[in-house]
Design a protein around this motif. Sequence first.
Motif, PDB file in Angstrom:
ATOM      1  N   GLY A 119      11.009  -8.324  -0.708  1.00 14.86           N
ATOM      2  CA  GLY A 119      10.748  -8.008  -2.106  1.00 14.86           C
ATOM      3  C   GLY A 119       9.847  -6.792  -2.251  1.00 14.86           C
ATOM      4  N   PHE A 120       8.781  -6.748  -1.471  1.00 15.89           N
ATOM      5  CA  PHE A 120       7.892  -5.593  -1.504  1.00 15.89           C
ATOM      6  C   PHE A 120       8.611  -4.348  -1.003  1.00 15.89           C
ATOM      7  N   ALA A 121       9.441  -4.502   0.034  1.00 15.93           N
ATOM      8  CA  ALA A 121      10.166  -3.357   0.585  1.00 15.93           C
ATOM      9  C   ALA A 121      11.186  -2.821  -0.416  1.00 15.93           C
ATOM     10  N   ALA A 122      11.819  -3.709  -1.176  1.00 14.73           N
ATOM     11  CA  ALA A 122      12.769  -3.270  -2.192  1.00 14.73           C
ATOM     12  C   ALA A 122      12.064  -2.467  -3.276  1.00 14.73           C
TER      13      ALA A 122
ATOM     14  N   LEU B 165       0.832  -1.201   0.000  1.00 13.60           N
ATOM     15  CA  LEU B 165       0.000   0.000   0.000  1.00 13.60           C
ATOM     16  C   LEU B 165       0.866   1.250   0.000  1.00 13.60           C
ATOM     17  N   ALA B 166       1.921   1.254   0.817  1.00 10.25           N
ATOM     18  CA  ALA B 166       2.812   2.418   0.874  1.00 10.25           C
ATOM     19  C   ALA B 166       3.372   2.726  -0.507  1.00 10.25           C
ATOM     20  N   HIS B 167       3.753   1.686  -1.237  1.00 12.36           N
ATOM     21  CA  HIS B 167       4.266   1.881  -2.592  1.00 12.36           C
ATOM     22  C   HIS B 167       3.195   2.471  -3.504  1.00 12.36           C
ATOM     23  N   HIS B 168       1.992   1.915  -3.454  1.00 19.22           N
ATOM     24  CA  HIS B 168       0.939   2.350  -4.364  1.00 19.22           C
ATOM     25  C   HIS B 168       0.432   3.751  -4.031  1.00 19.22           C
ATOM     26  N   LEU B 169       0.544   4.161  -2.791  1.00 20.65           N
ATOM     27  CA  LEU B 169       0.128   5.507  -2.412  1.00 20.65           C
ATOM     28  C   LEU B 169       1.238   6.539  -2.612  1.00 20.65           C
ATOM     29  N   GLY B 170       2.455   6.082  -2.880  1.00 22.17           N
ATOM     30  CA  GLY B 170       3.584   6.993  -2.964  1.00 22.17           C
ATOM     31  C   GLY B 170       3.956   7.576  -1.618  1.00 22.17           C
ATOM     32  N   ALA B 171       3.770   6.786  -0.546  1.00 22.20           N
ATOM     33  CA  ALA B 171       4.101   7.258   0.807  1.00 22.20           C
ATOM     34  C   ALA B 171       5.590   7.539   0.918  1.00 22.20           C
ATOM     35  N   GLU B 172       5.946   8.443   1.823  1.00 19.44           N
ATOM     36  CA  GLU B 172       7.350   8.808   1.966  1.00 19.44           C
ATOM     37  C   GLU B 172       8.106   7.865   2.892  1.00 19.44           C
ATOM     38  N   ALA B 173       7.397   7.123   3.730  1.00 19.38           N
ATOM     39  CA  ALA B 173       8.027   6.182   4.660  1.00 19.38           C
ATOM     40  C   ALA B 173       6.934   5.326   5.273  1.00 19.38           C
ATOM     41  N   MET B 174       7.326   4.265   5.953  1.00 20.51           N
ATOM     42  CA  MET B 174       6.342   3.444   6.654  1.00 20.51           C
ATOM     43  C   MET B 174       6.937   2.891   7.930  1.00 20.51           C
ATOM     44  N   ALA B 175       6.046   2.498   8.843  1.00 22.15           N
ATOM     45  CA  ALA B 175       6.474   1.913  10.114  1.00 22.15           C
ATOM     46  C   ALA B 175       5.617   0.703  10.424  1.00 22.15           C
ATOM     47  N   LEU B 176       6.232  -0.279  11.064  1.00 25.09           N
ATOM     48  CA  LEU B 176       5.544  -1.467  11.545  1.00 25.09           C
ATOM     49  C   LEU B 176       5.572  -1.453  13.064  1.00 25.09           C
ATOM     50  N   VAL B 177       4.402  -1.523  13.681  1.00 23.96           N
ATOM     51  CA  VAL B 177       4.326  -1.634  15.135  1.00 23.96           C
ATOM     52  C   VAL B 177       4.256  -3.118  15.465  1.00 23.96           C
ATOM     53  N   LYS B 178       5.322  -3.611  16.108  1.00 27.43           N
ATOM     54  CA  LYS B 178       5.466  -5.036  16.352  1.00 27.43           C
ATOM     55  C   LYS B 178       5.398  -5.346  17.841  1.00 27.43           C
TER      56      LYS B 178
ATOM     57  N   PRO C 117      12.346   4.375   3.473  1.00 32.55           N
ATOM     58  CA  PRO C 117      12.631   3.891   4.837  1.00 32.55           C
ATOM     59  C   PRO C 117      11.480   3.116   5.481  1.00 32.55           C
ATOM     60  N   VAL C 118      11.865   2.059   6.186  1.00 33.14           N
ATOM     61  CA  VAL C 118      10.933   1.244   6.975  1.00 33.14           C
ATOM     62  C   VAL C 118      11.392   1.287   8.423  1.00 33.14           C
ATOM     63  N   ARG C 119      10.512   1.677   9.313  1.00 33.94           N
ATOM     64  CA  ARG C 119      10.838   1.788  10.733  1.00 33.94           C
ATOM     65  C   ARG C 119      10.101   0.706  11.511  1.00 33.94           C
TER      66      ARG C 119
END
Length: 206
Positions: A165-168, A128-141, A173-175
């Motif tokens: 693969g999706f992150a590449a 989704l981040a890729h398709h929206l053109g987001a500037e960054a994303m975070a995962l709350v784990k 940045p992924v936080r």
Amino acid sequence: MLRVVKLGGSLHDSPRLSDWLDALARAGGRIVLVPGGGPFADAVRAAQGRLGFSDTTAHRMALLAMEQYGLMLCDLNPDLRPVGNPQAITAAVARGLTPVWLPSAMCLGAQDIPENWSVTSDSLAVWLAHHLGAEAMALVKHRRDDVKSLQAMVEAGQLDRQFTGFAARFAKPVRILGHDDPDALDAWLASPVVATLPKPQIPCVL
């Protein structure tokens, strides 16, 4: 610019869940929230194990599990709004609300999403981040071990097999945010995006 935040389904019974929802609501107008599957996805896995239905069906049921979790989150905080497409996301953001993504409308039949358990809500969040053109994303784990890369998290079973693969493809940045520190969201949103990530061995910031 928007950022994407994925809230792990394992937080459904965390005493910090309401704190996280408050933090996510405060971020209205700046983020899109992707819900995990939580106990609803666990129920799909258990049912498939008993009944043996196909991975394709399980994948589609797991999308609905994410939607169940997302609808629950929206009911718990009135500043969260369920959305299913980019237009609804844009409208919610314009109102200063936090859109909670219900993935079925965008993901069912998508040619670049394998319909099996190699893809979970983590990969769908970066998709989704890729398709929206987001500037960054975070995962709350729920767990935040001191790993050096997203690949290490995949190998440890903390991320699904398709994630790197999706992150590449996202290449931003992924936080990783720990479930016990909702204040970290405000700090992350206040921080600038500093670099595009290299594709072969994508580092994550803990």
